[in-house]
Design an enzyme around this catalytic site. Structure first.
Site, PDB file in Angstrom:
ATOM      1  N   SER A  91      51.569  -3.072  34.850  1.00 20.71           N
ATOM      2  CA  SER A  91      50.640  -2.647  33.801  1.00 20.71           C
ATOM      3  C   SER A  91      49.235  -3.028  34.219  1.00 20.71           C
ATOM      4  CB  SER A  91      50.997  -3.343  32.475  1.00 20.71           C
ATOM      5  OG  SER A  91      49.978  -3.132  31.512  1.00 20.71           O
ATOM      6  N   TYR A 141      52.656 -11.276  28.078  1.00 21.24           N
ATOM      7  CA  TYR A 141      53.012 -10.041  28.773  1.00 21.24           C
ATOM      8  C   TYR A 141      52.204  -9.928  30.065  1.00 21.24           C
ATOM      9  CZ  TYR A 141      54.012  -5.011  29.321  1.00 21.24           C
ATOM     10  OH  TYR A 141      54.414  -3.783  29.780  1.00 21.24           O
TER      11      TYR A 141
END
Length: 318
Positions: free
Chosen positions: A171, A183
């Protein structure tokens, strides 16, 4: 520094030639090649399983809930051509599940062998560092990081044998964080694992690719809207003393506004994943993001940390 200018100019001149060569190269023939995808219950993994099946690959779709809606949709798709799309239970945190997935692949391997592993399974959540328990950190590390490593290690001998591909879902959040540091942490770790693996696998003809999506929250549903009330109720007394309900509500509103801006064009990310599996010259990294998201990554990568901190602090203040 100036001595490097001629080399940079040469690279810029060669880029158009490399691009034209890449466009003209013959793409892979999918028929008779097997691909295992993790996290196929929904999101990118689900879309990719359907796309690869339609392209002619033999697809092993790993689902956390093989009896769930997503798995049943895949099974309906597979019914048209029995044997080319198989749904299997795969919890990447369980070594037994990963071993059994390999056994299924080996027992149903098509004539051209095992071509690709797509490490797509992942989870996301929101919260400042002190708001999250150690158990939450362990869970995220096990799913997002160790789960990919666990699956890769199990299938590495097969990938070396057939000179296949390994695709990892990262990401742009690997470069910066806006309320979901847990995350970001796991995605940054995946990036470094892939950097090492990519170099080590070159001698075996195995290629490693990283997919770096921007905000596609509305396409994947990986992160549901957050509730300030639930967050506050789960904080311990020390965290409640350091913060207040109004601050938590503002943070929740900010994060939910980011989620609402997520792209619904999930096929863009799937296009990149397909290219990573089928191109004769795949990219090491596929960044699939809006221009402003790419600009943020550019600032983070090239400017001093104090500049990036100022940019993010300004964004958070708004």
């Amino acid at each position: 520094m100036w001595e490097a200018v001629p080399l940079l100019l040469l690279l810029l001149l060669l880029l158009p030639l490399a691009w034209r060569w890449r466009r003209g190269a013959v793409r892979l023939e999918p028929a008779g090649r097997a691909v295992l995808i993790t996290g196929c219950d929904s999101g990118f993994g689900h879309l990719l399983a359907l796309r690869l099946h339609r392209l002619g690959f033999t697809v092993f779709a790993g689902c956390l809930c093989p009896g769930g809606d997503g798995a049943r949709r895949l099974q309906r798709e597979a019914a048209a051509e029995p044997g080319r799309l198989r749904v299997l239970r795969l919890d990447v945190t369980r070594a037994r599940d990963v071993r059994e997935a390999k056994e299924m692949v080996l027992s149903h391997l098509p004539e051209r062998g095992f071509w690709g592993l797509v490490n797509n399974a992942g989870i996301s959540t929101f919260g400042e560092t002190g708001w999250l328990s150690m158990e939450t950190y362990e869970k995220f590390a096990d799913v997002n990081l160790l789960g990919s490593i666990r699956t890769t290690l199990e299938f590495l001998p097969l990938l070396r044998k057939y000179k296949g591909r390994i695709v990892f879902m990262s990401s742009i959040i690997a470069y910066f964080t806006l309320g979901n540091g847990i995350y970001s942490m796991t995605k940054a770790a995946i990036e470094k694992f892939c950097d090492a693996l990519r170099l080590e696998m070159k001698k075996f003809g195995v290629q490693v690719c990283i997919i770096q999506p921007g905000n596609y929250a509305r396409s994947t549903g990986i992160q549901p809207p957050v509730s300030a009330k639930e967050i506050w109720s789960e904080l311990n007394e020390e965290e409640k003393a350091a913060y207040n309900k109004e601050y938590v509500q503002e943070w929740a509103n900010f994060f939910n506004s980011i989620l609402s801006e997520g792209s619904t064009r999930g096929h863009e990310v799937v296009d990149a994943m397909v290219d990573a599996l089928t191109s004769p010259v795949p990219k090491a990294r596929y960044m699939v993001a809006k221009l402003k998201e790419k600009a943020l990554v550019f600032v983070c990568a090239l400017f001093p940390t104090v500049v990036m901190d100022s940019v993010l602090s300004y964004a958070l203040s708004k």
